[in-house]
Enzyme design. Structure first.
Site, PDB file in Angstrom:
ATOM      1  N   TYR A  22       0.860  -1.189   0.000  1.00 38.44           N
ATOM      2  CA  TYR A  22       0.000   0.000   0.000  1.00 38.44           C
ATOM      3  C   TYR A  22       0.889   1.230   0.000  1.00 38.44           C
ATOM      4  O   TYR A  22       1.899   1.275   0.713  1.00 38.44           O
ATOM      5  CB  TYR A  22      -0.879   0.014   1.266  1.00 38.44           C
ATOM      6  N   GLU A  27      -3.438   7.646  -3.891  1.00 36.31           N
ATOM      7  CA  GLU A  27      -3.427   6.390  -3.134  1.00 36.31           C
ATOM      8  C   GLU A  27      -3.300   5.238  -4.120  1.00 36.31           C
ATOM      9  O   GLU A  27      -4.157   5.066  -4.989  1.00 36.31           O
ATOM     10  CB  GLU A  27      -4.707   6.244  -2.311  1.00 36.31           C
TER      11      GLU A  27
END
Lengths: 289, 396
Positions: free
Chosen positions: B118, B206
């Site tokens: 991530y 993101e």
């Protein structure tokens, strides 16, 4: 005493001859604020509203002794205006402009490190010390002189709180609108600290809203250093997650951003937290009685 | 402003970030065409068909599917386009899918096991600086990672004076447990990602997941991007990427009249000047036993036209059982606002729900008189507490 501005402050307006600048400069003068001139690049040497126009902020400092500036410059140029004021040695810079890009404010924040300037805002209603100086866009008549300091992220909610405080038989020492953007010059904690150190202020109203950790930081500071009662309110108890509520900074991302979390930590730190915005004035009167 | 995955990936690629390649398609036939093209360019044997909506968790709702031949590409694309995709981040009605992204299959077998990470770049509001947030736990909801295994989330703050530095990119790659070719690729990825974030005035990039492929490439498989609305004036090309079909139609209409409106699920509508007071008004509705139906900031000029527009927008919501108008008049005079409310009321005709008008500030008494003498079914109030009590009364 009071904080930030008083009757001796020498105030200039950046963006003096624009529509907003002109309107609010007139209101400030009518209030009795010591406005010593304004800045509009290219119009220096002229006169506006009976006050001198300067090309640069440093000219205004040199020639009129300016030490406070209020900025009404459009968002694309506002960061530059703040840095010009800081470069010229202005002590208190109040930036009203809404909509400044975050990247510009990161640059401003970095530029201000080590300078002798305090930035209030942006995206704020300004600062008022009743009967002395109105450096902002607030309706002056609401703010009667007294002993309660107000720090708030919002405009009309500040007027609401001031009105309640006055109607409760108290008055205002200074009210500071710190602004609702993600990056602002003066934090809630810093404003509270100024009021704690101000002999004229006996109680503090602290109004926050969802988003960020400024209220929690202020609360923790108050727990350690507080010597005066603080009444607190957080707007946005019913705001949904992930939605921007008007102000660019008013958004619940994580769980610490919620009104509930902030109110909890404020209460734990000894702040008199009110759930209803209608109870701010009455609660202040009770704790000061 | 939020972007679609395909738009976000376009921006990433321009900045030199390696991505899962793909093309957008509006129907099954187009999907087949771009699938062929994609195979020519990348050699992919399978394709991933991904619904393009502004919400995460698309896979859980059936909006991301693998197609193993061109017939499947067509049928999967046709089945996804037009569906109302429900994900954990949408309402229960879901969001209509208008486009799909046909993307290359990047989870092909090879020397090593693929791994997911991530990574995001965003503003740290506490310090006023941008930061990387990253984790070895990719492909999952980062909030649950933060809750269950906070030690697996790392941050790296960027000094605005110098931008991201080599030692920081290396630290990120080391913390993700990378070595060799993958390590080098990750360092490059970090630099390129930061460049994409900064040059486009983003408020969030993101990438979840960042994938280490079986042959040690580092690529962005998904991308969620939010741009700073206040900076769009210097990015006209990005401003054009706005997809208003992804936004609430009433909110879009409100914005055209410079009304800041957010639709909520409650039964009491409100119209307020100022964002902070608007939130506080929503709170007082709740404390009075109602639920706010909206957030609405009418701004500094609450004249008859704007008030009428705001009333019409609030009334378009069938759940609204009462409306609270809360204006603190400073520079704007309350008697003018009161006249605006009366004119708007008459112009709309019969408003079927009770209205409580609280006007405080300049000329508040005169304003109350105008409301009281208008003959309309409007409750007037001056103090905020009176308004709260009136809400309680009409809901009872």
């Amino acid at each position: 005493m009071s904080v930030l501005v008083n009757k001796n402050s020498k105030i200039i307006v950046q963006g003096f001859t624009g529509k907003e600048g002109t309107f609010h400069a007139e209101q400030m003068i009518a209030y009795g604020t010591n406005l010593v001139g304004g800045v509009t690049p290219g119009k220096g040497g002229g006169e506006h509203l009976g006050k001198p126009i300067f090309n640069t902020v440093s000219d205004a400092v040199k020639e009129a002794g300016a030490n406070v500036s209020i900025i009404f410059v459009p968002p694309a140029f506002a960061a530059d205006a703040i840095m010009e004021a800081a470069d010229a040695g202005i002590g208190v810079i109040v930036c009203i402009t809404e909509g400044i890009p975050t990247r510009d404010m990161i640059t401003v924040q970095e530029y201000l490190v080590g300078k002798n300037s305090r930035l209030i805002g942006p995206n704020c209603p300004g600062v008022i010390t009743p009967e002395e100086a109105k450096v902002g866009i607030m309706p002056g008549f609401v703010f009667k002189k007294g002993k309660v300091g107000i720090v708030s992220k919002s405009g009309t909610l500040t007027y609401e709180a001031a009105d309640q405080v006055v109607k409760a038989g108290l008055g205002i020492s200074t009210a500071i609108g710190i602004g609702g953007d993600p990056i602002i010059g003066t934090t809630t904690k810093e404003a509270v600290e100024m009021f704690m150190n101000d002999p004229e202020t006996e109680g503090i109203v602290m109004i926050g809203e969802i988003g960020g950790s400024m209220e929690a930081d202020a609360a923790k500071w108050i727990k350690e250093n507080g010597i005066k009662p603080v009444v607190g309110f957080i707007a946005g108890q019913t705001a949904p997650k992930g939605r921007k509520m008007g102000h660019a900074g008013a958004i619940v991302g994580g769980k610490d951003d919620t009104a509930e979390a902030k109110m909890k930590i404020m209460a734990e730190c000894g702040i008199h937290v009110v759930a209803s915005p209608a109870k701010i004035g009455a609660t202040m009167a009770e704790v000061l009685a | 402003m939020n972007l679609h995955e395909f738009q976000a990936k376009g921006i990433l690629k321009k900045s030199g970030v390696a991505i899962q390649e793909g093309y957008v398609a509006n129907n099954g036939n187009e999907a087949v065409d771009v699938a062929k093209k994609l195979t020519e360019e990348t050699g992919t044997g399978w394709w991933v068909i991904k619904a393009q909506i502004h919400a995460g968790g698309r896979g859980k709702g059936g909006g991301v599917k693998l197609a193993k031949n061109l017939d499947e590409v067509r049928s999967v694309a046709d089945s996804i386009i037009g569906m109302d995709l429900v994900t954990p981040q949408t309402s229960k009605e879901g969001k209509r899918v208008h486009k799909v992204l046909v993307a290359q299959d990047v989870y092909y077998p090879g020397e090593n096991e693929p791994e997911e990470y991530y990574m995001s770049v965003l503003l740290n509001r506490n310090t006023g600086k941008n930061m990387f947030m990253y984790s070895t736990e990719g492909g999952m909801d980062i909030e649950s990672v933060a809750e269950k295994t906070p030690h697996l989330i790392f941050t790296e703050e960027i000094d605005p004076k110098v931008g991201v530095q080599g030692f920081q990119a290396r630290r990120i790659a080391f913390n993700l447990g990378l070595s060799g070719q993958a390590f080098k690729q990750m360092v490059k990825f970090v630099f390129a990602l930061y460049k994409a974030y900064e040059t486009n005035d983003a408020s969030l990039f993101e990438i979840n997941p960042v994938l280490k492929t079986s042959d040690d490439k580092i690529i962005a498989v998904d991308a969620k991007v939010s741009l700073d609305d206040n900076a769009l004036f210097r990015h006209p090309d990005l401003a054009e990427m706005r997809d208003i079909t992804e936004e609430d139609a009433t909110e879009v209409e409100a914005a055209e009249y410079s009304l800041n409106y957010v639709k909520l699920d409650g039964n009491v509508g409100c119209m307020v000047n100022g964002a902070g007071l608007a939130m506080a008004t929503m709170d007082i509705i709740k404390l009075s036993g109602g639920d706010p139906a909206n957030f609405l900031d009418v701004g500094g000029t609450a004249n008859a036209e704007r008030v009428e527009r705001a009333f019409r927008i609030i009334l378009s919501d069938p759940n609204v059982k009462a409306i609270l108008v809360n204006i603190f008049g400073g520079i704007v005079r309350c008697d003018r606002v009161a006249q605006g409310v009366v004119d708007a009321y008459k112009s709309i005709g019969d408003i079927p729900v009770p209205i409580i008008v609280r006007l405080q500030g300049t000329n508040a008494e005169e304003a109350k008189k105008i409301i009281d003498e208008s003959g309309l079914k409007v409750h007037s109030a001056i103090l905020l507490q009176e308004a709260a009590d009136a809400v309680k009364e009409v809901l009872a």
